[in-house]
Design a protein around this motif. Structure first.
Motif, PDB file in Angstrom:
ATOM      1  N   TRP A  83       0.836  -1.201   0.000  1.00 59.20           N
ATOM      2  CA  TRP A  83       0.000   0.000   0.000  1.00 59.20           C
ATOM      3  C   TRP A  83       0.871   1.252   0.000  1.00 59.20           C
ATOM      4  N   ALA A  84       1.891   1.265   0.846  1.00 57.43           N
ATOM      5  CA  ALA A  84       2.785   2.420   0.922  1.00 57.43           C
ATOM      6  C   ALA A  84       3.528   2.620  -0.393  1.00 57.43           C
ATOM      7  N   GLU A  85       3.940   1.526  -0.996  1.00 55.42           N
ATOM      8  CA  GLU A  85       4.652   1.605  -2.272  1.00 55.42           C
ATOM      9  C   GLU A  85       3.740   2.156  -3.364  1.00 55.42           C
ATOM     10  N   GLU A  86       2.533   1.604  -3.460  1.00 54.18           N
ATOM     11  CA  GLU A  86       1.578   2.040  -4.489  1.00 54.18           C
ATOM     12  C   GLU A  86       1.173   3.503  -4.327  1.00 54.18           C
ATOM     13  N   ASN A  87       1.138   3.982  -3.086  1.00 53.80           N
ATOM     14  CA  ASN A  87       0.714   5.348  -2.806  1.00 53.80           C
ATOM     15  C   ASN A  87       1.888   6.298  -2.572  1.00 53.80           C
ATOM     16  N   GLU A  88       3.102   5.803  -2.830  1.00 56.39           N
ATOM     17  CA  GLU A  88       4.326   6.593  -2.708  1.00 56.39           C
ATOM     18  C   GLU A  88       4.412   7.315  -1.361  1.00 56.39           C
ATOM     19  N   ILE A  89       4.159   6.568  -0.289  1.00 61.74           N
ATOM     20  CA  ILE A  89       4.193   7.116   1.066  1.00 61.74           C
ATOM     21  C   ILE A  89       5.649   7.359   1.462  1.00 61.74           C
ATOM     22  N   ASP A  90       5.940   8.533   1.997  1.00 58.18           N
ATOM     23  CA  ASP A  90       7.304   8.831   2.422  1.00 58.18           C
ATOM     24  C   ASP A  90       7.370   9.380   3.846  1.00 58.18           C
ATOM     25  N   ASP A  91       6.264   9.251   4.588  1.00 63.54           N
ATOM     26  CA  ASP A  91       6.192   9.752   5.955  1.00 63.54           C
ATOM     27  C   ASP A  91       5.537   8.692   6.834  1.00 63.54           C
ATOM     28  N   GLU A  92       6.232   8.281   7.893  1.00 60.32           N
ATOM     29  CA  GLU A  92       5.687   7.249   8.782  1.00 60.32           C
ATOM     30  C   GLU A  92       4.380   7.683   9.426  1.00 60.32           C
ATOM     31  N   GLY A  93       4.113   8.967   9.488  1.00 60.50           N
ATOM     32  CA  GLY A  93       2.858   9.459  10.044  1.00 60.50           C
ATOM     33  C   GLY A  93       1.654   9.006   9.243  1.00 60.50           C
ATOM     34  N   SER A  94       1.879   8.631   7.995  1.00 60.09           N
ATOM     35  CA  SER A  94       0.800   8.118   7.143  1.00 60.09           C
ATOM     36  C   SER A  94       0.508   6.651   7.412  1.00 60.09           C
ATOM     37  N   CYS A  95       1.358   6.011   8.196  1.00 56.09           N
ATOM     38  CA  CYS A  95       1.227   4.588   8.512  1.00 56.09           C
ATOM     39  C   CYS A  95       0.505   4.434   9.844  1.00 56.09           C
ATOM     40  N   ASP A  96      -0.705   4.929   9.920  1.00 55.43           N
ATOM     41  CA  ASP A  96      -1.423   4.953  11.192  1.00 55.43           C
ATOM     42  C   ASP A  96      -2.819   4.373  11.004  1.00 55.43           C
ATOM     43  N   THR A  97      -2.910   3.051  11.152  1.00 56.18           N
ATOM     44  CA  THR A  97      -4.198   2.374  11.056  1.00 56.18           C
ATOM     45  C   THR A  97      -4.399   1.581  12.340  1.00 56.18           C
ATOM     46  N   GLU A  98      -5.482   0.853  12.425  1.00 56.06           N
ATOM     47  CA  GLU A  98      -5.733   0.010  13.598  1.00 56.06           C
ATOM     48  C   GLU A  98      -4.947  -1.299  13.546  1.00 56.06           C
ATOM     49  N   SER A  99      -4.294  -1.589  12.429  1.00 52.45           N
ATOM     50  CA  SER A  99      -3.549  -2.836  12.276  1.00 52.45           C
ATOM     51  C   SER A  99      -2.056  -2.596  12.487  1.00 52.45           C
ATOM     52  N   GLN A 100      -1.515  -3.177  13.558  1.00 51.23           N
ATOM     53  CA  GLN A 100      -0.095  -3.008  13.838  1.00 51.23           C
ATOM     54  C   GLN A 100       0.767  -3.572  12.721  1.00 51.23           C
ATOM     55  N   SER A 101       0.411  -4.744  12.194  1.00 50.77           N
ATOM     56  CA  SER A 101       1.230  -5.353  11.155  1.00 50.77           C
ATOM     57  C   SER A 101       1.196  -4.526   9.869  1.00 50.77           C
ATOM     58  N   PHE A 102       0.031  -3.984   9.522  1.00 51.03           N
ATOM     59  CA  PHE A 102      -0.077  -3.121   8.343  1.00 51.03           C
ATOM     60  C   PHE A 102       0.811  -1.892   8.529  1.00 51.03           C
ATOM     61  N   ASN A 103       0.738  -1.290   9.710  1.00 52.58           N
ATOM     62  CA  ASN A 103       1.545  -0.105  10.004  1.00 52.58           C
ATOM     63  C   ASN A 103       3.030  -0.413   9.909  1.00 52.58           C
ATOM     64  N   GLU A 104       3.443  -1.563  10.435  1.00 51.66           N
ATOM     65  CA  GLU A 104       4.855  -1.931  10.382  1.00 51.66           C
ATOM     66  C   GLU A 104       5.313  -2.174   8.947  1.00 51.66           C
ATOM     67  N   GLY A 105       4.465  -2.768   8.124  1.00 48.35           N
ATOM     68  CA  GLY A 105       4.803  -2.940   6.717  1.00 48.35           C
ATOM     69  C   GLY A 105       4.947  -1.607   6.017  1.00 48.35           C
ATOM     70  N   CYS A 106       4.041  -0.693   6.303  1.00 50.17           N
ATOM     71  CA  CYS A 106       4.100   0.654   5.749  1.00 50.17           C
ATOM     72  C   CYS A 106       5.383   1.358   6.203  1.00 50.17           C
ATOM     73  N   GLN A 107       5.681   1.261   7.487  1.00 46.26           N
ATOM     74  CA  GLN A 107       6.894   1.879   8.027  1.00 46.26           C
ATOM     75  C   GLN A 107       8.135   1.273   7.393  1.00 46.26           C
ATOM     76  N   SER A 108       8.095  -0.011   7.123  1.00 50.32           N
ATOM     77  CA  SER A 108       9.216  -0.678   6.478  1.00 50.32           C
ATOM     78  C   SER A 108       9.492  -0.069   5.109  1.00 50.32           C
ATOM     79  N   PHE A 109       8.437   0.217   4.356  1.00 51.37           N
ATOM     80  CA  PHE A 109       8.625   0.845   3.050  1.00 51.37           C
ATOM     81  C   PHE A 109       9.253   2.225   3.212  1.00 51.37           C
ATOM     82  N   VAL A 110       8.719   3.015   4.139  1.00 44.65           N
ATOM     83  CA  VAL A 110       9.231   4.364   4.369  1.00 44.65           C
ATOM     84  C   VAL A 110      10.711   4.314   4.766  1.00 44.65           C
ATOM     85  N   GLU A 111      11.084   3.298   5.546  1.00 45.86           N
ATOM     86  CA  GLU A 111      12.461   3.147   6.007  1.00 45.86           C
ATOM     87  C   GLU A 111      13.391   2.601   4.921  1.00 45.86           C
TER      88      GLU A 111
END
Length: 84
Positions: A36-64
């Protein structure tokens, strides 16, 4: 002894890791967050804020700058060095 077995039996086990984040099952939540982060070109961990910890960690991994592959803890760098 039964108490020890009971306590140990209830602790989560981490079967796999996803860029250093522990997965409790198959890392699919982490992979979904990363993709999701890759497809949406997320570059800020603040955008990785959902109710799912694993989803957030995957998003943060992309940002990192991690890779989406399960079991990946920076081993790609070692493989690149071997190819030189």
């Amino acid at each position: 002894m039964a108490l020890l077995v009971s306590v140990l039996g209830n602790s989560p086990t981490f079967a796999d890791t996803f860029n250093g984040y522990g997965c409790t099952d198959d890392c699919s939540g982490h992979q979904a967050g990363y993709e999701w982060a890759e497809e949406n070109e997320i570059d800020d961990e603040g955008s990785c804020d959902t109710e799912s910890q694993s989803f957030n960690e995957g998003c943060q991994s992309f940002v990192e700058g991690g890779s989406w592959s399960p079991f990946s803890d920076g081993d790609e760098e070692d493989e690149d060095e071997d190819e030189e």
